[in-house]
Design a protein around this motif. Structure first.
Motif, mmCIF file in Angstrom:
data_model
loop_
_atom_site.group_PDB
_atom_site.id
_atom_site.type_symbol
_atom_site.label_atom_id
_atom_site.label_comp_id
_atom_site.label_asym_id
_atom_site.label_seq_id
_atom_site.Cartn_x
_atom_site.Cartn_y
_atom_site.Cartn_z
ATOM 1 N N HIS A 61 3.958 3.404 -1.198
ATOM 2 C CA HIS A 61 3.853 2.018 -1.637
ATOM 3 C C HIS A 61 5.093 1.237 -1.237
ATOM 4 O O HIS A 61 5.022 0.075 -0.820
ATOM 5 N N ALA A 100 4.996 0.199 2.406
ATOM 6 C CA ALA A 100 3.999 -0.852 2.606
ATOM 7 C C ALA A 100 4.529 -2.192 2.102
ATOM 8 O O ALA A 100 4.345 -3.239 2.735
ATOM 9 N N ASP A 101 5.208 -2.162 0.950
ATOM 10 C CA ASP A 101 5.784 -3.395 0.402
ATOM 11 C C ASP A 101 6.873 -3.946 1.321
ATOM 12 O O ASP A 101 6.976 -5.162 1.533
ATOM 13 N N LYS A 142 7.179 -3.551 4.582
ATOM 14 C CA LYS A 142 6.574 -4.119 5.788
ATOM 15 C C LYS A 142 5.983 -5.490 5.497
ATOM 16 O O LYS A 142 6.140 -6.422 6.293
ATOM 17 N N ARG A 143 5.311 -5.615 4.355
ATOM 18 C CA ARG A 143 4.740 -6.911 3.999
ATOM 19 C C ARG A 143 5.840 -7.941 3.795
ATOM 20 O O ARG A 143 5.740 -9.078 4.251
ATOM 21 N N ARG A 186 -3.405 -9.867 2.772
ATOM 22 C CA ARG A 186 -2.450 -9.461 1.747
ATOM 23 C C ARG A 186 -2.495 -10.478 0.616
ATOM 24 O O ARG A 186 -2.688 -11.667 0.844
#
Length: 239
Positions: free
Chosen positions: A191, A194-195, A197-198, A166
């Motif tokens: 998106h 995903a953001d 989770k990161r 990442r």
């Protein structure tokens, strides 16, 4: 190009798009001609630019139709852009899309002493080469420098819980403060998840994570800086 004569080549944004640049919808065809070249009237939608600085290194050796190389194309596109904002976006996109890298643009600019937007192009290229690949990230770096805050690492690579790489927009490594600059794509549900989770992975590891939309950097810079200062101080930055 046929109307402009045998010395004409594609230049600026048209040449950059022919070389692979994506994301810009300018429909004007930009041509580059030697300053001494005479030409017939051009068709509607074609714009000719003249130059006294055009060496063999600025032209793709084998290309049909003939065009300038990526670095020269981006520099010309930036100086001919309709606004400073568009010029910065073109330069940043060229680095993000891997069309140019390192000091490619600096070498072109050094050969063009009368270049328009010289300082803007050099500053944007320097930041983009260092890892700030969007206008939002460039705006954030300007805020950080203007406020006298420590300079973060840009596009730092981290591994998430699944072992995938990442890229962090801005990371104040000494204090483990991570800043993400969210553009319009972050509003898309895929998106956004995903953001999230990161961000959760980073929080689990102990980082402080701040997120700012690009519009807030311009509309509310004082609030952005206040939150960033608070996060850095909470993490041990002496101020």
């Amino acid at each position: 190009m046929l109307a402009a004569g045998p010395a004409a080549i594609l230049g600026g944004l048209t040449a950059a798009q022919s070389g692979g640049l994506r994301g810009f919808s300018d429909r004007v065809v930009h041509l580059l001609l030697p300053a001494s070249c005479r030409r017939a009237p051009l068709p509607q939608g074609v714009l000719a630019h003249r130059t006294t600085q055009l060496s063999d290194r600025d032209v793709v050796a084998v290309a049909q139709p003939p065009r300038t190389v990526a670095a020269r194309s981006i520099v010309d596109a930036a100086q001919w852009a309709s606004s400073d904002e568009q010029a910065r976006a073109i330069v940043a996109a060229a680095f993000q899309q891997r069309l140019v890298g390192g000091h490619d643009l600096h070498e072109v600019v050094d050969r063009m002493p009368r270049l328009r937007r010289r300082r803007l192009i050099l500053a944007t290229a320097t930041d983009a080469a260092g890892g700030a690949h969007s206008c939002g990230e460039l705006d954030f770096m300007r805020l950080v420098r203007r406020a006298g805050l420590p300079e973060p690492i840009r596009q730092k690579v981290r591994q998430d819980s699944a072992g995938r790489h990442r890229y962090l927009d801005a990371y104040f490594e000494e204090w483990q403060v991570h800043v993400e600059i969210d553009g319009g794509q972050h509003l898309d549900p895929a998106h956004a998840w995903a953001d999230m989770k990161r961000q959760n992975d980073l929080w689990v590891e102990g980082d402080r994570v701040l997120r700012f939309p690009t519009w807030a950097l311009r509309a509310h810079p004082d609030e952005v800086l206040a939150q960033l200062r608070a996060a850095l101080r909470a993490a041990g930055w002496p101020g």
